[in-house]
Design a protein around this motif. Structure first.
Motif, PDB file in Angstrom:
ATOM      1  N   LYS A 414      -0.522   3.436  -7.953  1.00 46.48           N
ATOM      2  CA  LYS A 414       0.452   2.748  -8.805  1.00 46.48           C
ATOM      3  C   LYS A 414      -0.043   1.380  -9.253  1.00 46.48           C
ATOM      4  N   GLN A 416      -1.754  -1.695 -11.250  1.00 44.15           N
ATOM      5  CA  GLN A 416      -1.741  -2.005 -12.673  1.00 44.15           C
ATOM      6  C   GLN A 416      -3.123  -1.826 -13.294  1.00 44.15           C
ATOM      7  N   ARG A 453       3.191   8.688 -16.133  1.00 43.86           N
ATOM      8  CA  ARG A 453       3.277   8.320 -17.532  1.00 43.86           C
ATOM      9  C   ARG A 453       1.940   7.845 -18.080  1.00 43.86           C
TER      10      ARG A 453
ATOM     11  N   ILE B 190      -1.488  -8.619   3.592  1.00 46.64           N
ATOM     12  CA  ILE B 190      -0.859  -7.680   2.671  1.00 46.64           C
ATOM     13  C   ILE B 190       0.456  -7.268   3.326  1.00 46.64           C
ATOM     14  N   GLN B 313       2.226 -10.677 -11.405  1.00 43.96           N
ATOM     15  CA  GLN B 313       1.872 -10.038 -12.660  1.00 43.96           C
ATOM     16  C   GLN B 313       2.955  -8.988 -12.927  1.00 43.96           C
ATOM     17  N   LEU B 314       3.839  -9.252 -13.880  1.00 43.28           N
ATOM     18  CA  LEU B 314       4.925  -8.307 -14.131  1.00 43.28           C
ATOM     19  C   LEU B 314       4.403  -7.118 -14.932  1.00 43.28           C
ATOM     20  N   PRO B 315       5.124  -6.001 -14.883  1.00 46.46           N
ATOM     21  CA  PRO B 315       4.672  -4.805 -15.613  1.00 46.46           C
ATOM     22  C   PRO B 315       4.487  -5.085 -17.106  1.00 46.46           C
ATOM     23  N   ARG B 316       3.621  -4.303 -17.711  1.00 45.76           N
ATOM     24  CA  ARG B 316       3.258  -4.544 -19.104  1.00 45.76           C
ATOM     25  C   ARG B 316       4.444  -4.418 -20.058  1.00 45.76           C
ATOM     26  N   SER B 365       8.988   2.891 -22.100  1.00 49.61           N
ATOM     27  CA  SER B 365       9.467   3.595 -20.919  1.00 49.61           C
ATOM     28  C   SER B 365       9.562   2.603 -19.765  1.00 49.61           C
ATOM     29  N   LYS B 366      10.347   2.983 -18.798  1.00 44.30           N
ATOM     30  CA  LYS B 366      10.538   2.097 -17.651  1.00 44.30           C
ATOM     31  C   LYS B 366       9.223   1.974 -16.888  1.00 44.30           C
ATOM     32  N   ASP B 368       6.489   2.017 -14.158  1.00 47.11           N
ATOM     33  CA  ASP B 368       6.431   2.737 -12.887  1.00 47.11           C
ATOM     34  C   ASP B 368       5.358   2.175 -11.967  1.00 47.11           C
ATOM     35  N   GLU B 369       4.663   1.137 -12.434  1.00 49.73           N
ATOM     36  CA  GLU B 369       3.685   0.559 -11.520  1.00 49.73           C
ATOM     37  C   GLU B 369       4.365  -0.506 -10.668  1.00 49.73           C
ATOM     38  N   ASN B 370       3.800  -0.734  -9.527  1.00 50.05           N
ATOM     39  CA  ASN B 370       4.388  -1.710  -8.623  1.00 50.05           C
ATOM     40  C   ASN B 370       3.574  -2.992  -8.639  1.00 50.05           C
ATOM     41  N   PRO B 371       4.152  -4.059  -9.116  1.00 48.16           N
ATOM     42  CA  PRO B 371       3.413  -5.326  -9.116  1.00 48.16           C
ATOM     43  C   PRO B 371       3.345  -5.930  -7.713  1.00 48.16           C
ATOM     44  N   THR B 372       2.524  -6.932  -7.567  1.00 46.24           N
ATOM     45  CA  THR B 372       2.473  -7.633  -6.285  1.00 46.24           C
ATOM     46  C   THR B 372       2.821  -9.101  -6.525  1.00 46.24           C
ATOM     47  N   ASN B 374       1.974 -12.876  -5.269  1.00 41.60           N
ATOM     48  CA  ASN B 374       1.024 -13.688  -4.523  1.00 41.60           C
ATOM     49  C   ASN B 374       1.725 -14.986  -4.123  1.00 41.60           C
ATOM     50  N   LEU B 416      -0.263 -11.248  -0.184  1.00 48.34           N
ATOM     51  CA  LEU B 416       0.261 -10.390  -1.237  1.00 48.34           C
ATOM     52  C   LEU B 416       1.436  -9.584  -0.716  1.00 48.34           C
ATOM     53  N   ARG B 418       3.708  -6.516  -1.759  1.00 47.47           N
ATOM     54  CA  ARG B 418       3.849  -5.461  -2.753  1.00 47.47           C
ATOM     55  C   ARG B 418       5.319  -5.327  -3.099  1.00 47.47           C
TER      56      ARG B 418
END
Lengths: 929, 425
Positions: A414, A416, A453, B190, B313-316, B365-366, B368-372, B374, B416, B418
């Motif tokens: 998952k 980025q 996706r 982590i 780093q927020l999702p794109r 789309s929503k 789906d990656e998980n940012p971290t 710091n 970090l 998650r």
């Protein structure tokens, strides 16, 4: 020539104009009016004028600007004549900058560069060691072939210099001369051989570097110096350590037998405790085993181990690779912790260390498994670091930890960073094939990812699933159907091709779907990527063979499209397939086997680490890092089946077991071969303790204090000890008297003991008369005279018996080259007045409190040097006078006591080299308790 | 060994070159530029690049690439370690290691490089020796030099190079004799999305600033030396003494130096002194998302957590964020999607929080990656591992020095956490 000069001129002009613009923007206005060219010319003249002026500050300013030009990579060669004039300048900074310039441009302006040579030749004779060293440094950096003989001479002289710093510089110069003229190799090897014998830690690293560059194959030069290098290693500067360790690794692989035999492995557990106690080798313990480690092999391992604590990452890495290539398997793991520590260093360090760990972890999972969490990927890591960590985690995966690793991998998927997510999927695939317990879990996980996706993630999953299905072609039609459904949404060519191949390969398991997929492909064929087209042709062929009823027309259509494709690979493939599957007159026999050819069971691809065969390279090397052989890479040889002769490393004579003993008749301790090491170690410790400034040497006292040197011959049983009795020599006044006690510790008598060849040949020695016979256990004292010519250079000669001969080297301490001279205080002061300036050496020293009385001072000074006390009327002055034995030059030592145990120590003599050595010795004696 | 060195800035210009052997044309750097172009991030340029005739080994520090040109086999770490040493030296001399600083001091840089390598082999890398050879430029000295025309090259010849304690100058004199030691520990960790620690380690260093007259011999002992799992020393430390007695015994270099760096084993479970609670939700059918972040201290032994900085780093898909911090300031860069929140000091009575909404790109789309996240922080007066210096003694000199010890804990390169994004239907 003329055109070359022309270009140079222009280049210089351009450079100057830019320099002008940057450094003096004020005058640029007029430059535009004059026109570009004239302005340039003027600028250059400007620098030249500055260099030729009489003001130091102007010259310096000009040189600084020129160095600025060089740094920017601009051409300033035109100024060469003006610059080279300043090579003999008194101003140190100016001189250094001229050196910088000279080294940069000498190659281009060879004729002019020759003008500077005489300056360096003069400086090579300077009494100051730093000036000698820097002259040699610059001289050897001037890459002008004409001066090769001069360089050769200078190197030879410097290699015999008294100052270790100059000798170090000469070791560096060897490499420079070698790269300038490889024909000098033989002569240079001689110098290297000589320097390898050097005992100074300053020299060791540099000379080994020269050895590696000039004659890495002359391993025979190392034998005699092996033990010394091992023992010096801890005290060598860090960069030298790296070079020495990597050379010794290679050496050890040619000289010792493999410690990796079955027997050694077998004893892993009970041996461990014994090694960890770090005690001396117990012979009795090891003898029962099939493998006995050579004590020299053990010495190397033991002496490198502390270096794992070094702050220099390169040193730690080189010790790690040494252990990896040389240590018994169960000992290698001591390097793990240190390697993991390096991972907290800079990014680039991490990169190299991780590469090496990746190679190690393939063979030895156990080493790094306890540190698995250190390889967890952080989102702040650079991509190549992430990939390497992933590689290592995959290598470390086993049945026990796989669930933890997979859970970690799930987070990575998952991430980025999509490239990294894709690499994770590959890693999951590898785990799935390597550990059969989790294959199904992994496969299910990957199938779930198909609905991700992100395109790259899906594509990578498809590719990996394809490989996994191939290894397990059982009941996976569900997955294939699922993938066929996804087909429309996937655009990444590699993934599309993979799905097509899968459907084709297992078309009989999905009989309904396969033709439909082909139909869709026929529609979009022209718009597909090449790799997809190829697989479409493939699929069509396979379907034609298994299900020709439904797909015959479709196949024909696709083959026709392929026939006129732009890509010749596709045209080629189409033609081939058509001949293979469609029966015609021409196709002949192959046609019958088409089914067997196309639908043959295919071996599953093996998913393995890209680091699998990296261990063919020595770890830690550039070649290992690149996974290809770099220029100049030295192959690590295999262990010899039988160890070569061990005795080549025995050193016949140990001269440096220094003892300060007041008693004359000290009996020699019997020394076994084992003891040899500890001796050497003691010696080293003594050196080390000198540095820390608290040791026991020179605590005793008495007028008749001699320096003793014990010499020993191992190959026979003649032992010799010598000392300086401090008496005038009977034979010739210019000789130093030496007494030698020869004793026979063997079981047979030795005959005809006499002195043979000497070196240098000009050395004048008064020999003792030949001793006809020496019975066992007997000893005899003989006296000799040696003319050392006022230098501490060792006198070498052969000591011969009837059967044998040994080389002996007697190196005097500087204080023994003197004779006491009696004079009054007045005379002393008068003589001292004559020996001022260059002839005076002085230092302020802080004395050990016990030495602060004038009596104690006399005692200490006399212990170091054979001088006479000058009676003094002043309490705070101690004066000593002596003459050198050979030339009779006066040596005056005076010590002025100041407050709180500091003192000013002054030595006046025209023998400046001796003075600095004497100063050091006396200083050492006085500052130590 | 090292043939040439090129300094390349972020925009790909070579602004300094130095050759120790024959001149290598700067066109060799083209291979480096190619690799630089391929890399998405500046850090992703591979440290080792092979070219047909040379090998390029580079390090990136302070947004400057130090590219060394190698012609034959040499341990890559050897070169990398050396390049870092060069950067450290520049930093030591000029305070900062930037392109401007290097350009301003190009002559000193050249003199330094000349002394540090001979024919590509390191010669003098010890900063004490270098400072004897070449005086660091100070404003005062530059002024004096321009007026009097004197130089910044040491008039004395370096004696340190020959000494058995090469790291220490002889004849050091101070009116105030003082020795300060800073115990600084950095945590790298982590933390998984539920807040439990996955891995955490403590990396500690003892930095010293010793200004003592003469040749002092110091010993430093700890209350709990067992904590130190893996150590590496400055060359001045007597290794045997440490092995036998767990006491640091050394003749210190003059001035600032790193005495020791150590690692506290991850076996002792490390408590992270700060916790983060987060709640990020996106609702189906809405382009708005909720964002909620709360920070709190944890096991800090009563010491304040300071200089807290949270970045993520927020999702794109996130277009903009409209947030409301209870203290401090936050910034959100809509291009890089980097959210950073400068919190300052955490007050345990009133926990800092950052709440608000995020807007998504219309139609996207929503995520789906998980940012971290710091987290950066500092805690004064505390070493998180519990390491304590017992005593410092001086031998060999008569005066009484002033001694001081300071402790500090801070976040390392990466603490970090998650995050987990909840997508509601």
């Amino acid at each position: 020539m003329s055109t070359g000069a022309l270009y140079n001129d222009q280049g210089g002009a351009e450079a100057a104009v830019e320099a002008g613009q940057e450094s003096t923007p004020t005058s640029s206005g007029s430059g535009a009016a004059f026109g570009l060219f004239s302005a340039d010319f003027k600028k250059n003249e400007d620098l030249k004028e500055m260099l030729e002026s009489s003001k130091e500050s102007l010259k310096l300013e000009a040189m600084k600007r020129i160095v600025g030009l060089i740094a920017k990579g601009k051409n300033a060669s035109e100024l060469f004549p003006a610059v080279v004039k300043n090579v003999a300048s008194k101003n140190i900074e100016l001189k250094k900058l001229v050196y910088v310039y000279l080294v940069r441009y000498a190659e281009e302006q060879q004729d002019l560069a020759l003008l500077s040579i005489s300056t360096f030749q003069r400086a090579l004779k300077d009494p100051n060691q730093f000036i000698r060293a820097s002259a040699l440094r610059v001289l050897s950096s001037i890459r002008v072939p004409i001066i090769v003989p001069i360089m050769m001479l200078a190197i030879k002289e410097a290699a015999a210099d008294l100052s270790p710093y100059v000798r170090k510089t000469s070791a560096h110069a060897i490499q420079k001369l070698f790269s300038l003229d490889a024909d000098q190799k033989e002569q240079l090897i001689e110098v290297i051989e000589k320097l390898l014998k050097d005992k100074s830690t300053l020299v060791a690293g540099s000379v080994v570097m020269a050895f590696e560059e000039v004659c890495p194959d002359r391993i025979d030069l190392i034998h005699k110096n092996y033990r010394k290098l091992c023992n010096l290693l801890v005290d060598v500067e860090e960069w030298g350590q790296v070079v020495i360790i990597s050379m010794l690794t290679r050496y050890a692989r040619t000289q010792f037998t493999s410690p990796w035999k079955e027997g050694a492995m077998f004893d892993e557990n009970n041996e461990k405790a014994f090694y960890e106690s770090d005690s001396e080798e117990k012979k009795g313990h090891t003898e029962e085993k099939p493998y006995i480690m050579d004590p020299d092999h053990r010495l190397l391992l033991r002496n490198t181990k502390p270096l794992l604590q070094s702050r220099n990452t390169a040193v730690v890495m080189s010790v790690a690779q040494l252990y990896w290539h040389l240590a018994p398997k169960h000992e290698v793991s001591i390097v793990t912790k240190s390697l993991v520590r390096l991972l907290r260093s800079h990014r680039e360090v991490q990169y190299i260390v991780l590469q090496n760990i990746a190679t190690m972890s393939i063979q030895r999972k156990g080493m790094f498994e306890p540190f698995m969490k250190s390889f967890y990927v952080r989102s702040t890591d650079a991509t190549h670091i992430k990939t390497l960590k992933l590689e290592i985690l995959t290598n470390l995966a086993n049945e026990a930890n796989i669930s933890t690793i997979l859970r970690e991998f799930q987070t990575y998927v998952k991430s980025q960073d999509k490239a990294f997510a894709a690499a994770t999927i590959q890693a999951i695939g590898r785990c799935a094939t390597n550990i059969s317990e989790v294959t199904d879990t992994c496969l299910n996980g990957l199938v779930l990812l198909l609905s991700n996706r992100d395109e790259t993630v899906v594509a990578e999953s498809v590719v990996v699933i394809k490989k996994l299905l191939q290894t397990q072609p059982t009941q996976h039609s569900e997955i294939i159907k699922h993938m066929a459904k996804l087909f429309d949404n996937i655009t990444v060519p590699m993934a599309r091709a993979s799905i097509l191949w899968l459907i084709g390969e297992y078309c009989e398991r999905v009989p309904k779907i396969a033709p439909d997929v082909l139909r869709k492909m026929a529609k979009s064929f022209t718009a597909e990527e090449d790799i997809v087209k190829l697989q479409t042709v493939n699929l069509a062929a396979k379907l034609y063979l298994t299900n020709s009823k439904q797909t015959k027309l479709l196949t024909q259509y696709i083959l026709n499209l392929g026939k006129y494709d732009q890509n010749y690979d596709i045209r080629d493939r189409t033609r081939f397939i058509r001949q293979l599957i469609v029966p015609s007159e021409k196709s002949g026999a192959l046609n019958k086997y088409a089914r067997r050819i196309l639908l043959a069971p295919k071996p599953a691809p093996v998913l393995e680490s890209s680091f699998k065969d990296r261990d063919r390279f020595q770890l830690g090397t550039l070649s290992h890092s690149l996974n290809s052989k770099a220029t100049g890479y030295q192959e690590l040889s295999d262990w010899p089946a039988v160890a070569p002769d061990q005795s080549v490393r025995n050193v016949e004579i140990i001269e440096a077991v220094k003892e300060w003993t007041p008693t004359v008749g000290k009996t020699k301790q019997p020394k076994s071969d084992d003891k040899f090491y500890s001796d050497d170690e003691d010696e080293k410790e003594e050196e080390g303790s000198d540095s820390s400034g608290s040791e026991d040497s020179s605590s005793s006292s008495s007028e008749g204090l001699f320096m003793y040197f014990t010499m020993q011959m191992f190959s026979s049983c003649l032992a010799a000890k010598y000392h300086f009795p401090r008496q005038p020599c009977l034979y010739q006044p210019s000789m130093v008297a030496v007494q030698v006690i020869l004793s026979n510790s063997s079981d047979h008598s030795l005959e005809e003991i006499h002195i043979g060849d000497r070196s240098p040949a000009s050395l004048s020695i008064h020999c003792f008369n030949t001793i006809e016979r020496l019975e066992p256990e007997a000893s005899v004292t003989v006296s000799m005279g040696i003319d050392f010519s006022d230098s501490t250079q060792a006198a070498n000669f052969q000591l011969c018996t009837k059967e044998d001969q040994f080389s002996v080297s007697i190196q005097p301490a500087v204080g023994e080259l003197l004779m006491p001279s009696s004079m009054t205080e007045q005379d002393f002061c008068k003589e001292q007045g004559k020996l001022q300036g260059m002839n005076e050496t002085s230092a302020t020293i802080t004395m050990e409190t016990a030495n602060a009385s004038s009596q104690a001072i006399s005692k200490q000074v006399l212990s170091v040097a054979n001088v006479g006390v000058v009676s003094s009327s002043q309490n705070n002055f101690s004066r000593f006078a002596g003459r050198t034995v050979s030339s009779g030059a006066l040596v005056l030592v005076s010590l002025e006591l100041k407050e709180s145990s500091t003192a000013l120590l002054t030595i006046n003599t025209e023998k400046t080299v001796m003075a600095s050595m004497l100063l050091r010795d006396i200083k050492q004696a006085l500052t130590q308790a | 060994m090292i043939h040439s060195l090129f300094l390349v800035n972020a925009s790909g210009d070579i602004f300094l070159e130095k050759h120790w052997k024959s001149v290598v044309s700067r066109s060799v750097c083209d291979y480096f530029f190619e690799a630089q172009e391929r890399a998405t991030e500046p850090e992703n340029v591979p440290p080792v690049i092979p070219t047909p005739h040379h090998y390029l080994i580079s390090v990136l520090r302070h947004r400057i690439y130090f590219v060394a040109v190698i012609q034959s086999e040499v341990p890559p770490l050897f070169v990398i370690e050396f390049l870092h040493r060069v950067v450290d030296t520049f930093q030591d001399y000029f305070g900062v290691c930037t392109e401007a600083a290097i350009k301003d001091n190009v002559v000193v840089v050249y003199e330094l490089l000349e002394e540090m390598l001979d024919n590509g082999f390191p010669l003098a890398t010890e900063s004490n020796i270098l400072k004897e050879l070449i005086k660091p430029p100070t404003i005062l000295r530059t002024m004096v030099n321009t007026i009097t025309g004197s130089t910044n090259v040491g008039e004395q010849l370096p004696t340190g190079q020959l000494s058995v304690v090469p790291w220490r100058r002889t004849g050091v004199k101070y009116t105030n004799n003082e020795a300060y030691f800073d115990v600084v520990e950095e945590i790298d960790a982590i933390i998984d999305k539920s807040g439990s620690t996955i891995t955490a380690e403590i990396q500690g260093v003892i930095d010293a600033c010793v200004k003592l007259t003469g040749m002092p011999d110091l010993t430093l002992s700890f209350m709990n030396p067992r904590l130190l799992d893996d150590v590496s020393f400055h060359p001045c430390v007597r290794f045997k003494r440490w092995e036998a007695e767990r006491i640091l015994s050394f003749i210190p270099p003059d001035g600032n130096f790193r005495l020791l760096s150590y690692h506290v084993s991850s076996q002792n479970l490390v408590a992270i002194p700060v916790y983060v609670k987060h709640n990020i939700t996106f609702r189906e059918g809405s382009s708005q998302g909720r964002f909620d972040l709360t920070l709190g201290p944890k096991q800090t032994m009563g010491k304040a957590v300071e200089s807290v900085l949270v970045s993520s780093q927020l999702p794109r898909g996130v277009l903009n964020a409209n947030l409301n911090p209870s203290q401090g300031t936050y910034t959100f860069d809509p291009v890089t999607k980097l959210l950073s929140w400068d919190v300052g000091k955490i007050n345990p009575q009133k926990l800092p929080s950052l709440k608000g909404t995020m807007s998504l790109q219309a139609g996207a789309s929503k995520p789906d990656e998980n940012p971290t996240i710091n987290i950066q922080f500092k805690i004064q007066q505390m070493a998180i591992s519990g390491l304590k210096v017992n005593r410092l003694d001086m031998y060999g000199e008569k005066y009484k020095p002033f001694k001081g010890i300071k402790y500090m804990t801070k976040a390392g390169k990466s603490v970090l956490q998650r995050m987990h994004i909840v997508n509601c239907k």
